[in-house]
Design a protein around this motif. Sequence first.
Motif, mmCIF file in Angstrom:
data_model
loop_
_atom_site.group_PDB
_atom_site.id
_atom_site.type_symbol
_atom_site.label_atom_id
_atom_site.label_comp_id
_atom_site.label_asym_id
_atom_site.label_seq_id
_atom_site.Cartn_x
_atom_site.Cartn_y
_atom_site.Cartn_z
ATOM 1 N N THR A 80 0.837 -1.196 0.000
ATOM 2 C CA THR A 80 0.000 0.000 0.000
ATOM 3 C C THR A 80 0.879 1.257 0.000
ATOM 4 N N LYS A 84 1.030 2.387 -6.889
ATOM 5 C CA LYS A 84 0.363 1.568 -7.936
ATOM 6 C C LYS A 84 -0.682 2.384 -8.703
ATOM 7 N N ASN A 187 -2.472 5.638 3.614
ATOM 8 C CA ASN A 187 -2.874 6.270 2.355
ATOM 9 C C ASN A 187 -4.282 6.835 2.487
ATOM 10 N N TYR A 189 -6.159 7.922 0.188
ATOM 11 C CA TYR A 189 -7.012 7.326 -0.864
ATOM 12 C C TYR A 189 -6.514 5.916 -1.176
ATOM 13 N N SER A 190 -6.653 5.083 -0.229
ATOM 14 C CA SER A 190 -6.143 3.713 -0.401
ATOM 15 C C SER A 190 -7.162 2.853 -1.136
ATOM 16 N N SER A 191 -6.667 2.200 -2.131
ATOM 17 C CA SER A 191 -7.542 1.287 -2.884
ATOM 18 C C SER A 191 -7.869 0.103 -1.992
ATOM 19 N N GLY A 234 -3.014 -2.806 -2.389
ATOM 20 C CA GLY A 234 -1.679 -3.061 -1.826
ATOM 21 C C GLY A 234 -1.730 -3.941 -0.595
#
Length: 559
Positions: A80, A84, A187, A189-191, A234
Amino acid sequence: MERIHVSVRARPLSPEDAKTSPWRISGNSIFIPNHSSKFEFDRIFGEDCPTQEVYQARTKDIVAAAVRGFNGTVFAYGQTNSGKTHTMRGSAAEPGVIPLSVYDLFDTIEKEKDREFLLRMSYMEIYNEEINDLLVPEHLRLQIHENLERGIHVAGLQEEIVASPEQVLELMESGESHRHIGETNMNVYSSRSHTIFRMQKRKTESGDKHEDEGGHTSCDAVRVSVLNLVDLAGSERAAKTGAEGVRLKEGSHINKSLMTLGTVIKKLSEGAESQGGHVPYRDSKLTRILQPALGGNSNTAIICNITLAQVHADETKSSLQFASRALRVTNHAHVNEILTDAALLKRQKKEIEELRAKLQGSHSEYLEEEILNLRNTLLQTELERERIALELEEEKKAHAERERRLQEQAKKIENLSTMVLYSSRDENRDNIKKGKRRDTWCPGALSRETLGEARPTIDVKGSAGKTASSRHEMGPLLPFDELVNEIEVGLDNSCKIEEDHDHGAQEDSIIPNPQSLMHVTSRRKASTRNKTVAEVNINPVEIHAAYDDLLIKFENQIW
Ligand SMILES: Nc1ncnc2c1ncn2[C@@H]1O[C@H](COP(=O)(O)OP(=O)(O)OP(=O)(O)O)[C@@H](O)[C@H]1O
């Protein structure tokens, strides 16, 4: 066979992290000094490297191959906050691999003006091990199916037909709004999900177009290729992300699927698939969907995003180990061609026509050889025919020569007969004139000198109307038998002369020597001449009688 292309991209570090980073990059190698771990990859991009360069390294080729009909997959892998999403989506300031690919794809298509494309795009996420359609939010928990026609696919996934890169990017933005993004300690804005952006290209090959009887153009081959651009969630450590509750659950699913991906890569790198071993693609939705890209029918590239910060050294090392294993995975990409039944029939018909043409070509060679043989035979026959004609001509000439000689002989005999008759008429006329006839004949009373005074000179004309120009003197008056003997002696000499004589046309005008003719009539040695006598029906007895009469008349004429 082509192995997965693996590159590493390091994200920028803060000044503090840069000071403490244990990693060193040298060319395409990354290592920690005085440490056993050293990794080498196809490319390593430093923190200052723009995304465009990352795209050019391999993804551009994969996009171009996708236009030609090869499947392609590019995915970003890493912990993360490693960059990416920045790499795959990018930003307005720095477009990522996905928008770069989309623009490049359309550019390539426009250059291929003789091809007809149909482009579709789809956008999905795997969130907590469920597949959701990002283009149609109502499409949740979609299932993975596999069949011969479509291979592995997500049933019910919306596939939008697109005509421009702008349209694609708009749809993508729309899909992003439905994506699960959450804030973590690492993050903002973490996916929280893996996203798969997919472009499907259906290409009709212009080279396979055919015109039917109605003049309509139809295509017999359709190439379908899929380009997958994947932004993975991540890997994360709960201790670092501070995930709890929903985030913790998300992180668990993310880690689980990433672990399956790692296992699949490990198995493939060890050659499990080629050795018939089990590769656990079905253990996660991610690996199941990406199965063709992992050791299958696809050109695949992995961009491994890392951070060089000291604090994440273990996660970076883990990512590099994953990427290093992926280097040993090979794929076998090939053009995907779909034929409809009608298209298949047309293609087979074309192949049959080509084979028939080849067959006719070889048959024609055989016929040409046959014709050549026949021509040779015909030529030989012609030569033989000419040879026979020449022989026949020679035979005709020889036959004509024989006929000519026979006719000459016949003429000579006829002349003799005429001469005899003519002499007879002259004698009769003279006899009447003198009225004197001798009753007996005494040869001894006649001397040759006496006879020579009274020997008449006779102008002989040929019975055939030819004028005899030669004047022949009558010989001594001898009895017939004696005369014949004398003639035979004379004719022996005459024959010799005759043999030496040229039998030309000039000879035809010469009145034959009666003595010679007598030889013709009496000589038994020459069978051909005897035959001639028989043919002209001249009886020697009659000639004998006529001769006697002539002698009597002649004597009467003298006396
Ligand atoms: N190469 C880069 N250059 C500039 N900024 C970067 C780069 N890589 C990452 N960043 C920044 O780092 C932050 C995190 O990046 P990003 O969201 O792409 O990470 P991630 O790997 O996708 O994280 P996650 O897995 O949590 O979604 C972003 O603000 C991004 O702009």
